[in-house]
Design a protein around this motif. Sequence first.
Motif, PDB file in Angstrom:
ATOM      1  N   LYS B 369      18.784 -14.243  57.296  1.00  0.00           N
ATOM      2  CA  LYS B 369      19.244 -13.090  58.058  1.00  0.00           C
ATOM      3  C   LYS B 369      20.146 -13.548  59.196  1.00  0.00           C
ATOM      4  CE  LYS B 369      15.215 -11.490  58.952  1.00  0.00           C
ATOM      5  NZ  LYS B 369      13.897 -10.896  59.056  1.00  0.00           N
ATOM      6  N   GLY B 370      21.099 -12.696  59.541  1.00  0.00           N
ATOM      7  CA  GLY B 370      21.941 -12.996  60.695  1.00  0.00           C
ATOM      8  C   GLY B 370      21.178 -12.761  61.982  1.00  0.00           C
ATOM      9  N   VAL B 371      21.277 -13.706  62.913  1.00  0.00           N
ATOM     10  CA  VAL B 371      20.605 -13.552  64.206  1.00  0.00           C
ATOM     11  C   VAL B 371      21.537 -14.024  65.318  1.00  0.00           C
ATOM     12  CG1 VAL B 371      18.246 -13.832  63.365  1.00  0.00           C
ATOM     13  CG2 VAL B 371      19.598 -15.854  63.985  1.00  0.00           C
ATOM     14  N   MET B 372      21.164 -13.704  66.539  1.00  0.00           N
ATOM     15  CA  MET B 372      21.864 -14.252  67.696  1.00  0.00           C
ATOM     16  C   MET B 372      21.015 -15.340  68.306  1.00  0.00           C
ATOM     17  SD  MET B 372      23.329 -10.855  69.587  1.00  0.00           S
ATOM     18  CE  MET B 372      23.949 -11.642  71.077  1.00  0.00           C
ATOM     19  N   THR B 373      21.646 -16.459  68.663  1.00  0.00           N
ATOM     20  CA  THR B 373      20.896 -17.530  69.320  1.00  0.00           C
ATOM     21  C   THR B 373      21.597 -17.886  70.630  1.00  0.00           C
ATOM     22  OG1 THR B 373      22.196 -19.215  68.206  1.00  0.00           O
ATOM     23  CG2 THR B 373      20.151 -18.560  67.130  1.00  0.00           C
ATOM     24  N   GLY B 374      20.867 -18.587  71.465  1.00  0.00           N
ATOM     25  CA  GLY B 374      21.428 -19.037  72.740  1.00  0.00           C
ATOM     26  C   GLY B 374      21.977 -17.896  73.569  1.00  0.00           C
ATOM     27  N   TRP B 375      21.373 -16.730  73.431  1.00  0.00           N
ATOM     28  CA  TRP B 375      21.934 -15.547  74.101  1.00  0.00           C
ATOM     29  C   TRP B 375      21.447 -15.423  75.521  1.00  0.00           C
ATOM     30  CZ3 TRP B 375      17.857 -12.741  75.707  1.00  0.00           C
ATOM     31  CH2 TRP B 375      16.653 -12.892  74.988  1.00  0.00           C
ATOM     32  N   LYS B 376      22.193 -14.619  76.276  1.00  0.00           N
ATOM     33  CA  LYS B 376      21.749 -14.243  77.616  1.00  0.00           C
ATOM     34  C   LYS B 376      22.068 -12.783  77.822  1.00  0.00           C
ATOM     35  CE  LYS B 376      26.153 -15.554  79.602  1.00  0.00           C
ATOM     36  NZ  LYS B 376      26.938 -16.430  80.391  1.00  0.00           N
ATOM     37  N   TYR B 377      21.347 -12.145  78.734  1.00  0.00           N
ATOM     38  CA  TYR B 377      21.619 -10.748  79.037  1.00  0.00           C
ATOM     39  C   TYR B 377      22.629 -10.693  80.172  1.00  0.00           C
ATOM     40  CZ  TYR B 377      20.964  -5.898  80.446  1.00  0.00           C
ATOM     41  OH  TYR B 377      21.169  -4.585  80.752  1.00  0.00           O
ATOM     42  N   VAL B 378      23.731  -9.981  79.942  1.00  0.00           N
ATOM     43  CA  VAL B 378      24.721  -9.823  81.001  1.00  0.00           C
ATOM     44  C   VAL B 378      24.569  -8.418  81.559  1.00  0.00           C
ATOM     45  CG1 VAL B 378      27.161  -9.893  81.600  1.00  0.00           C
ATOM     46  CG2 VAL B 378      26.275 -11.397  79.813  1.00  0.00           C
ATOM     47  N   ASP B 379      24.250  -8.343  82.840  1.00  0.00           N
ATOM     48  CA  ASP B 379      24.099  -7.034  83.476  1.00  0.00           C
ATOM     49  C   ASP B 379      25.466  -6.371  83.572  1.00  0.00           C
ATOM     50  OD1 ASP B 379      23.757  -4.903  85.325  1.00  0.00           O
ATOM     51  OD2 ASP B 379      21.957  -5.888  86.097  1.00  0.00           O
ATOM     52  N   GLY B 380      25.491  -5.086  83.264  1.00  0.00           N
ATOM     53  CA  GLY B 380      26.766  -4.364  83.313  1.00  0.00           C
ATOM     54  C   GLY B 380      27.418  -4.441  84.680  1.00  0.00           C
ATOM     55  N   ALA B 381      26.585  -4.479  85.735  1.00  0.00           N
ATOM     56  CA  ALA B 381      27.132  -4.492  87.090  1.00  0.00           C
ATOM     57  C   ALA B 381      28.006  -5.718  87.315  1.00  0.00           C
ATOM     58  CB  ALA B 381      26.000  -4.453  88.103  1.00  0.00           C
ATOM     59  N   ASP B 382      27.711  -6.816  86.589  1.00  0.00           N
ATOM     60  CA  ASP B 382      28.458  -8.056  86.811  1.00  0.00           C
ATOM     61  C   ASP B 382      29.852  -8.043  86.209  1.00  0.00           C
ATOM     62  OD1 ASP B 382      26.203  -8.881  88.067  1.00  0.00           O
ATOM     63  OD2 ASP B 382      25.439 -10.055  86.365  1.00  0.00           O
ATOM     64  N   VAL B 383      30.106  -7.153  85.275  1.00  0.00           N
ATOM     65  CA  VAL B 383      31.436  -7.153  84.658  1.00  0.00           C
ATOM     66  C   VAL B 383      32.249  -5.920  85.036  1.00  0.00           C
ATOM     67  CG1 VAL B 383      31.028  -8.667  82.686  1.00  0.00           C
ATOM     68  CG2 VAL B 383      30.367  -6.268  82.558  1.00  0.00           C
ATOM     69  N   LEU B 384      31.620  -4.977  85.722  1.00  0.00           N
ATOM     70  CA  LEU B 384      32.365  -3.778  86.113  1.00  0.00           C
ATOM     71  C   LEU B 384      33.259  -4.080  87.308  1.00  0.00           C
ATOM     72  CD1 LEU B 384      29.649  -1.018  85.758  1.00  0.00           C
ATOM     73  CD2 LEU B 384      31.910  -0.984  84.707  1.00  0.00           C
ATOM     74  N   PRO B 385      34.398  -3.409  87.388  1.00  0.00           N
ATOM     75  CA  PRO B 385      35.228  -3.552  88.583  1.00  0.00           C
ATOM     76  C   PRO B 385      34.471  -3.005  89.789  1.00  0.00           C
ATOM     77  CG  PRO B 385      36.255  -2.058  86.982  1.00  0.00           C
ATOM     78  CD  PRO B 385      34.969  -2.498  86.399  1.00  0.00           C
ATOM     79  N   SER B 386      34.903  -3.389  90.973  1.00  0.00           N
ATOM     80  CA  SER B 386      34.206  -2.936  92.176  1.00  0.00           C
ATOM     81  C   SER B 386      34.300  -1.420  92.302  1.00  0.00           C
ATOM     82  CB  SER B 386      34.837  -3.574  93.414  1.00  0.00           C
ATOM     83  OG  SER B 386      36.109  -2.991  93.627  1.00  0.00           O
ATOM     84  N   ALA B 387      33.455  -0.863  93.140  1.00  0.00           N
ATOM     85  CA  ALA B 387      33.425   0.586  93.303  1.00  0.00           C
ATOM     86  C   ALA B 387      34.792   1.116  93.726  1.00  0.00           C
ATOM     87  CB  ALA B 387      32.365   0.972  94.333  1.00  0.00           C
TER      88      ALA B 387
END
Lengths: 608, 397
Positions: B369-387
């Motif tokens: 089966k296809g899986v993801m390895t070595g993953w991390k969770y990226v919080d949306g706040a970290d990639v959104l432009p500033s307010a």
Amino acid sequence: MGFYVAQFLTGLASASSLFLVAAGLSIIFGVTRIVNFAHGSLFMLGAFIAYSISQKLGFWLAVPLAALSVGAIGWAMERTVLSRLYAAPELFQLVATFGLVLIIQDAALWIWGPTDLLGPRAPGLTGVVRILGQPVPEYDLFLIAVGLMVLGGIWWMFTRTRFGILVRAATEDREMLQALGVRPARLFQVTFFIGAALAGLGGALEMPRQPASLLMDLNIIAEAFVVVVIGGMGSVVGAFLAALLIAQLNAFGILILPEITLVAAFAAMAVVLIIRPYGLLGKPATTQPHAVEIQPPQTLAGYGRIAAIALVAVLVVLPLVADSFVVVLTGDIMIFALFAAGLHFMMGTGGLISFGHAAFFGLGAYAAAIFVRDTGAGMEIALILAPAAAAVGAAIVGWFAIRLSGVYLAMLTLAAAQILWSAGVQWQDVTGGDDGILGIWPAQWASGTTAYYYLTLALASTGIAALMMAAGGRFGHLLRAGRDAPARAQALGIDIDRRRWAAIVISGTAAGLAGGLFAFSKGSVFPDVLAIPNSVDALVMVLLGGLHAPAGPILGASVFALLEDSLSRLSYWRALLGAAVVGIALFAPGGIAGTISAWLTGRRKETA
Amino acid sequence: MKLARLTALAAAIVVSISQANAEPIRIGEINSYTRLPAFTEPYKKGWEMALEEINAKGGVDGRQLEVISRDDAGKPGNAVKIAEELVKRENVALLAGTFFSHIGLAVSDYAKQNKVLFVASEPLSDAIVWSKGNDYTFRLRPSTYMQAAMLAAEAAKTDAVKWATVAPNYAYGKDAVAAFKQVLTKLKPSVEFVDEQWPALFKIDAGVTVRALEAAKPEGIYNVTFGPDLGALVREGSVRGLFDGRTVVSLLTGEPEYLEPLKDEAPKGWIVTGYPWYAIDTPEHNAFKAAYEKRWGETLKMGSLVGYNTLLSIAALLEKSGSTDTDKMVAAMKGLEVSTPQGKIVYRAADHQATMGSWVGRTDVADGKGVMTGWKYVDGADVLPSAEEARAMRPAN
């Protein structure tokens, strides 16, 4: 050099798979004159059935078994539904095949579930061959060989077997063949079996190339029609050449202009049809209709007039008694009725078929939306501009289209609609692309459900009444003369082409007004107003209502929209809608209005 | 078993009697259930489960929630008509749902015109919250820009300099390529884009597309195709060796909806955004996973989580606003915090985008089966432009 050879071979493999689908469609049309919308569904079934069989019996048994199963399904379709509709007016069978598309979609969802199913690769053909140093998959070469073998097999069958000769004879002149004592029923059954089996084979052979998915049916069908039309309806060799042309155009086109993928096939079809009105290898219909069938004029008489007045009266008081959603829904239906009435005028009175009427609806909607967005000016002018823009578009398309006839004309309108659709998607600066144009709401005085409803009622009923009057008046008579007896009409000095052109413009204008009304009722416009499903909906409404009855488009639009609205609250509603459409087709082969009017006339005669 | 059912039934009756005098809060939900069942069915199961859980706990402020769900058949005109019906006839407090971006936009414009709150759950288009954002529309799922930016950050860490892109020829594909180019060029100015391919959506001619990409000799490939196109691209690309020795970055490919159908032919080593539901090990997520598998007898999809979070958001909103008055609900949505199986998310007041993040990792094959390895969770706040930046992108209204 090696790169181009390999690219050519890759294109050839795609051409093969396209050819398999198109060949079946072409044969079915050639013999039965049925425009089989469900052919894409047979292709999809081929892929799903092959997947299921391959899980037990492996790839190589799955392919032929799937083809045979789909052939049997096609045969059953012909027996249970289509064989009952051969006497119906031209194109009416299309409604039934549209219903079958919906039924098969839901059946496939029910049987195989929503997830894409990736089948096995072909054992023994999983590697690549190096040709001039370039890797070419073995399976591609196999596909090319299958395409050529099927082409050869069909050629052999058509020229060397009695069945093939009968098929060719039926393609050339069905009435004559019947007169010579050949029973068409069995011929049609076998044709359907072969055509469907070819679609199933095409789908099964896609297993190593793409997953079986529920989107396959609608994705392939337009392209398959394009191939058939470019090649010449009924010509299998033509279909092969056309598949080759389209696949190679795509293979080399994307090297230069990657965005070409949306229009390549349709642009090619438009060019071919303008140069060769019957496709590459198609022949003009050599035989004029044997007996001139004069259809009675389409005017509202007796019951019809009373019904029309009653209908308008009911619509006027509706907002006083009904809740606001009923008013919204009725407004929608009036817009569709106007759209359908325009198409009905062109198809019913003019005998000019359009598969791309969304082009004019969409032109109207976009003209209104772009005008409001860019000038900030009001709805009033936009609603004049909408039909005007559609009229100009229709004049241009019509200029090319009137040289063609029948399905070829219909396909040119489809090409026009697809080219406009791709402009809607890709010309982002003007159309906003897929994100569309938002904020197109009615002017202050017409905002609010009731106010906009009355505006829609006023414009739609005026439009429909004008179309009915044109159809019943002098212009309509001349148009009918051109439709039923072109040679005689010409001999009488009637300029048929000019009338036809005018009919297309009038029809497009009505569609444009409907499009403009639609834009303001929904507040936004997206490319889907130009897309194939919108054209198909209009076509189904017209045919369902009845091609030769003035009330046809009104009844057709109402029944179709109400069915869709009420059924879509249920699960598996598409199958129910499809079954309803097939049911109406079977019980009312003259369309709803046609059947009612035949029934009323019959009763009047009895009492007289 | 029978006893358990009877008890449940009795409990349900007691609950419903005790609350019979409190009218349920109605929520209107619209989605493309028949057009794209592969994505919308798991979504529906997600929100249905959340609805059952919320109502079993007594609903919100003693009122049960009721969802009236309708199919738009993939047509924006239909979606607007349904929105009218839900608002005017069914008296729903707010609208939610939609998958396709253009349908999301159509409903968001309806919401603006008619002053109704709309929680756009699945559409990815950036325009919904930015260039065509409005006061009444909020969006849950991480947008095209956010996911592309997550991948661009990873792509910048690789050695690849010459990139080719392949994306479906419509707004989502265009936006995804533009965002990737923008962020990657900013992070690594030396990159060069040598080719772009635009196959028609769900109609890819994969063989010739693969060869056109190969001809450009890129070091990295950025893929946006999905669904059946992805399967075709993987097959034709693998057999021709397109992916050998190249960095491949692929949007959404790690989501089970797209990865699972590929089975053991799932690509290895691609950098993807997705949802490794099988490997996330937090108490919240474990509870969610167990409950979902028990309720539906199947494993999680991306849509399940989005659907679940949609209804959690609405319940949290109603708790906070304490009212179904639209102005009060809109005010409550701004800065609304929601505890979800993936942690806390916030609906930003500046641009109405939730900070729901995504998982970034590499694909691999395990147990066929296809899986993801070595993953991390990226919080949306970290990639959104500033307010401020986000606010500047929105129309003034």
